[in-house]
Design a protein around this motif. Structure first.
Motif, PDB file in Angstrom:
ATOM      1  N   ASN A 194       0.819  -1.217   0.000  1.00  0.00           N
ATOM      2  CA  ASN A 194       0.000   0.000   0.000  1.00  0.00           C
ATOM      3  C   ASN A 194       0.852   1.264   0.000  1.00  0.00           C
ATOM      4  N   MET A 195       1.954   1.242   0.737  1.00  0.00           N
ATOM      5  CA  MET A 195       2.851   2.399   0.777  1.00  0.00           C
ATOM      6  C   MET A 195       3.465   2.635  -0.607  1.00  0.00           C
ATOM      7  N   VAL A 196       3.997   1.576  -1.201  1.00  0.00           N
ATOM      8  CA  VAL A 196       4.628   1.699  -2.517  1.00  0.00           C
ATOM      9  C   VAL A 196       3.589   2.079  -3.564  1.00  0.00           C
ATOM     10  N   ASN A 197       2.393   1.505  -3.471  1.00  0.00           N
ATOM     11  CA  ASN A 197       1.327   1.848  -4.410  1.00  0.00           C
ATOM     12  C   ASN A 197       0.983   3.335  -4.297  1.00  0.00           C
ATOM     13  N   GLY A 198       1.003   3.881  -3.096  1.00  0.00           N
ATOM     14  CA  GLY A 198       0.770   5.316  -2.918  1.00  0.00           C
ATOM     15  C   GLY A 198       1.811   6.150  -3.639  1.00  0.00           C
ATOM     16  N   TYR A 199       3.067   5.702  -3.592  1.00  0.00           N
ATOM     17  CA  TYR A 199       4.132   6.389  -4.331  1.00  0.00           C
ATOM     18  C   TYR A 199       3.879   6.295  -5.834  1.00  0.00           C
TER      19      TYR A 199
END
Length: 67
Positions: free
Chosen positions: A28-33
């Motif tokens: 989820n963090m990487v997808n936000g980036y």
């Protein structure tokens, strides 16, 4: 600021899940980036550049280009 992480992942045929695992971050963090909903810290941006073997400048959209 906008980033080009998504474009670089596509160019290199790399999945977000793989990048997340390499960074020890949640998908989820990487997808936000990748979706430009959140921006990585400079430290994380440098880590992403190293992992993807690109210059950190290749991951950033120039503010001059956005105008």
């Amino acid at each position: 600021m906008m980033n080009r992480i998504k474009e670089v992942l596509i160019e290199k045929d790399i999945k977000q899940t793989w990048l997340a695992k390499q960074m020890c971050k949640s998908y989820n963090m990487v997808n936000g980036y990748v979706q430009n909903r959140r921006q990585p810290s400079l430290e994380d941006l440098n880590r992403i550049a190293n992992i993807l073997d690109v210059d950190v400048k290749d991951l950033i959209v120039s503010s001059k280009e956005q105008k």
